[in-house]
Write an enzyme that holds these catalytic residues in place. Sequence first.
Site, PDB file in Angstrom:
ATOM      1  N   GLU A   1       0.817  -1.215   0.000  1.00  0.00           N
ATOM      2  CA  GLU A   1       0.000   0.000   0.000  1.00  0.00           C
ATOM      3  C   GLU A   1       0.847   1.259   0.000  1.00  0.00           C
ATOM      4  OE1 GLU A   1      -3.659   1.580   2.776  1.00  0.00           O
ATOM      5  OE2 GLU A   1      -3.519  -0.549   2.312  1.00  0.00           O
TER       6      GLU A   1
ATOM      7  N   ASP B   1      -2.539  -3.177   3.036  1.00  0.00           N
ATOM      8  CA  ASP B   1      -2.946  -3.330   4.431  1.00  0.00           C
ATOM      9  C   ASP B   1      -4.046  -4.383   4.547  1.00  0.00           C
ATOM     10  OD1 ASP B   1      -1.123  -1.511   5.275  1.00  0.00           O
ATOM     11  OD2 ASP B   1      -2.553   0.048   5.829  1.00  0.00           O
TER      12      ASP B   1
ATOM     13  N   TYR C   1      -0.821  -3.957  13.794  1.00  0.00           N
ATOM     14  CA  TYR C   1      -1.665  -3.190  12.866  1.00  0.00           C
ATOM     15  C   TYR C   1      -2.682  -2.342  13.629  1.00  0.00           C
ATOM     16  CZ  TYR C   1      -4.628  -2.258   8.812  1.00  0.00           C
ATOM     17  OH  TYR C   1      -5.351  -1.654   7.823  1.00  0.00           O
TER      18      TYR C   1
END
Length: 696
Positions: free
Chosen positions: A7, A110, A316
């Site tokens: 990303e 992601d 994350y």
Amino acid sequence: MQTILTEKPSVAREIARIVKATRRETGYYTDGGYNVTWAFGHLVQPSLPDSYGIKGFHRDNLPIIPPVFQLVPRQVKTDKGYKPDSDVAAQIKIIARLFRESERIIVATDAGREGELIFRYLYEYIGCATPFDRLWISSLTDKAIREGLERIKSGSKYDNLYYAAKARSEADWLVGINATQAITIAAGRGTYSLGRVQTPTLAMVCERYWANNRFTPEPMWQVHFATPGTDADSVVKFSSVEKWKEKAPAEAVYKALEAQETVSITKIERKETVQEPPLLYDLTTLQKEANSKHGFSAEKTLAIAQKLYEAKSITYPRTGSRYIPEDVFAEVPALLRALKDNATWSKHLASASSPTRRSVDDTKITDHHALLITGMKPRNLSADEQTVYDMIVGRMLEAFAAPCIKDVTTVVATCSSVEYTLKGVVVKQVGWRDIYGEETEDTVLPEWTEGMTLPVGGCSMTEGKTKPKPLHTEATLLAAMETAGREIEDDEMRQALKACGIGTPATRAAIIETLFSREYMIRQKKSLVPTEKGLALYSVVKNMRIANVELTGDWEAALAKIERGEMRAETFREAIEIYTKQITSELLASDKLFAHKGSDCLCPKCKTGRMQFYGKVVRCDNAACGLPVFRIKAGKTLSDAQITELLTQGRTEIIKGFNSKQGKAFSAVVAFDAEFNTVFEFPEMKNKPRKPKKRK
């Protein structure tokens, strides 16, 4: 050759290092059988109405419902309209070539709904047929990347995630485009922006503002008495269970108490209370506490958390779960041991030496588990980055520490049939509350028993006032978005309602920032205050479907069902199309609320346009100027005559009937400042003679 798509360039660099794609080319890394390239967020997006031959805002075109959405490279706004971003177009060209030359694609965007959509939209736009797999990881440590590459999953496993992401994207387009055009057409002048999640969020801010602004405080009285405590020098204070709205009955109780030398203990209740440790952070909870404790905006907290993630320091961040699975729980002792050299936290490691399991539940994991540190020692953090990192560390230590256990004693004493109460607390086990050194001081009561009489050492009567709900802060607005406006304190109950919230952990910060950028609300210290523009818009849409918070929460729940494979995306799309037609019709019919009449008032700002009088706003008809003067000021709507006076004289006479945030009426002059914003002036205060000071 395999191509890995990430990303962001920073993530591509880390993965390229792991797979030994060390040679840098324009737009990608290559070597060792891999190309590693990157997006810059969404490179491809649904096209605007122009692509379907629909130009401008016209009533006859609405609703605009494309049978199939067309995709275009991301565009940038210019003075002459939108045009493709040249950097984006160049990167798409590079990615398209790499995809076509590859045997297989590894998707490393992601690991979430939007990350999946970034790849799928790009894949569809390019017209690629190369097979693809999915890299699904929760941190960017070398270990996590290597393990993820060893257990690559079939791309088709994430089809439902893509269907939900695509459904969300198209729903936002349908609602946003049609609602914005419909209300702008109804208004007749200016441009108003509405959105599927944006507008219900504004509605919550405005609703709280008016509830606060229109609240009338009510007095209340309470009666108290003191009696000796555990030793001769200490006293404890009992307070009446009842609070009186009238002073007279409170005074009667006070006098009856004052006439008594003793009171009787009628009830003593002793029980052990167990305060379980808090759950781990998800993104929304981190944002709420960073705002309430440190004043960080939701957007700032997300940006810092994302940077810590890309620096491999935390897992994350865009997670909606506050739990971890069993396999991750097994790693927790090692993660905590990594803090042994940390001067701030090492002294608390003993509190979590045998980690508790309150935050462990495999069934409550969404795309990603709760926020954790990774064990990688962060370096060169700014003060704000250190603050967020320490919050995550502190919460981990709290979450895995023992419960706090207290013995709570409640004593009830009675005088003339009026009950008075007092609580005593003894902490038996500090547990998780020791991490931040929270107040755990004991309140020890004497060894009283039921039936005993206590001397009245002194009595008092206090007056208080009821208080309104405070204005929303980002912390409370995030909480309201999370549960679609339902006010729920219990952690586990909030978790259960997350599927019905509005927005997602990944998007809520952006929604709040959109309301700022549209000038619908501003920050006043920590409070969120709607602007006159925001209040005027809310007054028009507040009873319409577009502002319905719970309905928007239902859409989010439907998207979650698509993600779980429990609902077809086509079913959702059909419902959204019906909803779009309904809100478009409602908004177009609101033109009567914007009905206006012309005037001879010259615009005080541009000196060329004429001011047009609408129901909620008076606006200059010069498109280059468009000066708005909103009628509603501090809960009062200004009349045409008052507005005319303001426009022609730059100020009004003193106007009565405004209401402060505390619910107090006041009078003021409304005037223009140098930028033609309206301000209050209080000329009656300027020339008041000062009271002479008393000489001692």
